[in-house]
Structures are given as structure tokens and as C-alpha cells.
Design an enzyme around this catalytic site. Structure first.
Site, short mmCIF file in Angstrom:
data_model
loop_
_atom_site.label_atom_id
_atom_site.label_comp_id
_atom_site.label_asym_id
_atom_site.label_seq_id
_atom_site.Cartn_x
_atom_site.Cartn_y
_atom_site.Cartn_z
N HIS A 143 0.65 4.21 -2.80
CA HIS A 143 0.30 5.58 -2.43
C HIS A 143 1.43 6.55 -2.74
O HIS A 143 1.18 7.72 -3.02
CB HIS A 143 -0.07 5.65 -0.95
CG HIS A 143 -1.47 5.17 -0.67
ND1 HIS A 143 -2.43 5.97 -0.08
CD2 HIS A 143 -2.08 3.99 -0.90
CE1 HIS A 143 -3.56 5.29 0.04
NE2 HIS A 143 -3.37 4.08 -0.45
N ASP A 144 2.66 6.08 -2.69
CA ASP A 144 3.78 6.95 -3.05
C ASP A 144 3.82 7.18 -4.56
O ASP A 144 3.90 8.32 -5.02
CB ASP A 144 5.10 6.35 -2.59
CG ASP A 144 6.29 7.25 -2.92
OD1 ASP A 144 6.21 8.46 -2.64
OD2 ASP A 144 7.29 6.75 -3.47
N ARG A 192 0.83 -1.21 0.00
CA ARG A 192 0.00 0.00 0.00
C ARG A 192 0.87 1.26 0.00
O ARG A 192 0.55 2.24 -0.69
CB ARG A 192 -0.91 -0.02 1.23
CG ARG A 192 -1.94 1.11 1.24
CD ARG A 192 -2.86 1.00 2.43
NE ARG A 192 -3.92 1.99 2.35
CZ ARG A 192 -4.79 2.22 3.33
NH1 ARG A 192 -4.72 1.53 4.44
NH2 ARG A 192 -5.73 3.13 3.18
N HIS A 252 -4.53 -6.92 -3.23
CA HIS A 252 -5.55 -7.18 -2.21
C HIS A 252 -5.63 -8.65 -1.84
O HIS A 252 -6.49 -9.04 -1.06
CB HIS A 252 -6.91 -6.68 -2.69
CG HIS A 252 -7.00 -5.19 -2.77
ND1 HIS A 252 -8.05 -4.53 -3.36
CD2 HIS A 252 -6.14 -4.21 -2.35
CE1 HIS A 252 -7.86 -3.22 -3.29
NE2 HIS A 252 -6.70 -3.00 -2.68
N ASN A 287 -4.13 9.12 3.32
CA ASN A 287 -2.95 8.37 3.78
C ASN A 287 -2.99 8.10 5.28
O ASN A 287 -2.00 7.63 5.85
CB ASN A 287 -1.68 9.14 3.44
CG ASN A 287 -1.38 9.12 1.94
OD1 ASN A 287 -1.77 8.19 1.25
ND2 ASN A 287 -0.71 10.14 1.45
#
Length: 328
Positions: free
Chosen positions: A69-70, A65, A190, A94
């Protein structure tokens, strides 16, 4: 902020590879070979991750994750790691991202033996790969040579929501140079990890403001989830596994895709992958094939190449949570 002279690994790389100073070099495999004497940079990171994974296997999902996200904000430049007022880390999107301490631990180990050379951006990529491998996935080969970004702004964070449509998701991934097939494989992350009940509560009780549950969810699954996720949840503590096969929920494999074909997806975007005309054939192919681990690794490598900084761009931070103030 203390002023620190940055050690530029690029000049060593340019001399070694023949790149001219004005060129922007690409990411390469084994970028750090020879830049830290005889130290194996990737093995050093791997050792740290193995030790931390033994203590807490959930860091695998956390790092997946974290990388996502980065890379989806200003590219894979470790900007999500930066502390400060109104940085990416402070964005509500975040709020539940973790693993920052894992990256800092790997960085500290490297700084002690090879200061100023290995970027935090590269450590995220290497650490995630190692964690995926420890969680049962394939150890894919990563490219390195990234530099760390110097900009981190909360307003830039526009991470796709769990309720995003497949069409909109394809566009978001496409804007990053990733294909629909890449997208489906990357959402296969996931296969491990959990979802907060608040991110799919509407599917249980009030889907699309109908006052009814999501009709695409398997009724048996819904009955189980209601026990774990009572209505009108106000905390983030209640979670469920994203992969609803208990025997596989902590293993990086294709089980997640089998579950969504059975209408047992947790997040709305997960379930829609198995229903949408564009992505259903991809999901079916993944379940029928036996090379998910390889293709997942290939998709992760593509994600790790999104809008990277290389060469003389960016910097190499001494601490991953702080931007280095350039000397003038």
C-alpha cells in the site's frame, strides 16, 4: 511542529561511493554500512521484528500489505505512515492496513543509537523482509538508500480492489514498472493473512448481480465460507484465511497457488489468476517449480524499488508519523 535539523546520510554515501553531488544515486545493498559507526542497522531492525513476531505472527501479513500500500502510492517513501487530516492513512482503502506501530518501534530503536540516518521507507522494506523470513519465506537481500516522502494525500490512494480484473491488474502493475510475472508472484503474498468477508461476499451470494454464487468457486469451499461469512455482513470482524490450506495458511510458500488451481481462491482476483489466459501459465509454472521463495523475494525487491526517493530528495524523519519541518 518542532523544527529539527536533518542529518543527511547522502553526503557520507557520496564521499564513500564517488557519486557527484548532482547525481541521483541508486539503491544499493548495505547502504548503511559505516554510517552508524559499527552498528548493524539491518540486524537492529531484525531484532525488533523477531521480538514482535514472537508476540504476534500476524505482523508478517500486515507488513506485506503495508509495503504494498505504501509503494503503490507515490512510490516506496513511507508516506502511508504519516498522521494528519486527509493523509494516505485516512483513506478508506487503508482502513484495515496495520503495522504502523511495528515500523515505529524499529525506528525508535535506531534513533536511540543512530539518530537521523535511517529512513522510515527503508525500515518498511527491511522489516517486511525479516517478517517474511520468520514466516517461513526466504530471507532475500534488500537494497537500501531510500528517503522519506513529504507528501501524503488520501485522494492519491487508488489501491486495486479485490474484484479487479486480471487485465486491469496487469496495467496497474505495469504502470509501476512491474511485469505480469512480478504481479503474480507479488499476489502470492496472499499465501498468508486473511480477507474480510465483505471483500468477497458477492462471490458467495450475488456474483456480478446475478443472484447466484460465483460459478468458479469450489462448492465445498463455498459451503464452508457461508458458515464463516453470513449474508449482508455489516462489520469488518469476520475474516477467513486467504490460503485455504489450514496447514499452510500462516507460512510463506506456494500453497496459495495450489489452492487457486483447485478453484479455492478467496478474492476474485486470486481466482482469476488461475483462469486467465495470460496468468494461468505463470501460476502453473510456480506450482511445478520449487523456487517460489527465491522468486517471491526477487519480486519484493522490485516492488521496493518503485518510484523511490534517493540522494537529496525527500528527508529522513525523526518520527515515522511526522514530516520534518525544514529549517529556513
Amino acid at each position: 511542529m518542532e523544527k529539527v535539523i536533518i542529518v543527511f546520510a547522502f553526503m557520507l554515501f557520496a564521499a564513500r561511493s564517488g557519486w557527484c553531488e548532482t547525481a541521483t544515486p541508486p539503491l544499493v545493498v548495505d547502504f548503511y554500512n559505516g554510517l552508524c559507526s559499527d552498528i548493524d542497522v539491518e540486524a537492529t531492525v531484525g531484532s525488533v521484528i523477531a521480538s514482535l513476531y514472537e508476540q504476534d505472527p500476524t505482523i508478517a501479513a500486515a507488513l506485506l500489505r503495508l509495503q504494498f500500500h505504501d509503494c503503490f502510492v507515490r512510490g516506496c517513501d513511507a508516506s502511508i505512515l504519516i498522521d494528519g487530516h486527509d493523509t494516505e492513512k485516512t483513506s478508506p482503502s487503508n482502513r484495515m492496513v496495520r503495522g504502523f506501530d511495528v515500523i515505529e518501534a524499529a525506528k525508535s530503536s535506531l534513533e536511540a543509537i543512530c539518530p537521523g540516518v535511517v529512513s522510515c521507507a527503508d525500515i518498511i522494506i527491511m522489516a517486511t523482509r525479516d517478517a517474511v523470513s520468520l514466516a517461513g519465506g526466504e530471507r532475500y537481500t534488500v537494497q537500501t538508500g531510500r528517503r522519506d516522502g513529504t507528501v501524503s494525500v488520501a485522494a492519491d490512494v487508488k489501491t486495486p480492489a479485490a474484484s479487479i480484473s486480471v487485465t486491469d491488474s496487469i496495467k496497474v502493475f505495469g504502470d509501476k514498472g512491474l511485469t505480469p510475472t512480478d504481479m503474480v508472484y507479488l499476489l502470492g503474498a496472499h499465501t498468508i493473512g486473511v480477507a474480510r468477508c465483505s471483500t468477497f461476499e458477492d462471490r458467495l451470494y450475488n456474483f456480478s448481480n446475478t443472484g447466484e454464487p460465483d460459478p468458479t468457486m469450489d462448492p465445498t469451499l463455498r459451503a464452508t465460507l457461508i458458515d464463516s461469512c453470513p449474508r449482508d455482513i455489516t462489520t469488518d470482524e469476520d475474516t477467513v484465511d486467504l490460503d485455504q490450506d489450514p496447514s499452510s495458511s500462516s507460512i510463506v510458500d506456494s500453497s496459495y497457488f495450489k489452492q487457486i488451481l483447485l478453484n479455492r481462491g478467496i478474492l476474485q482476483i486470486d481466482q482469476e489468476l488461475a483462469l486467465d489466459q495470460w496468468t494461468q501459465p505463470i501460476v502453473n509454472a510456480i506450482v511445478q517449480r520449487s523456487d517460489f521463495a527465491t522468486r517471491f523475494g526477487e519480486a519484493m525487491v522490485k516492488l521496493g524499488a518503485v518510484e523511490v526517493l534517493t540522494g537529496e530528495q525527500g528527508q529522513v524523519r525523526q518520527f515515522c508519523n511526522r514530516i520534518i519541518e525544514q529549517q529556513k
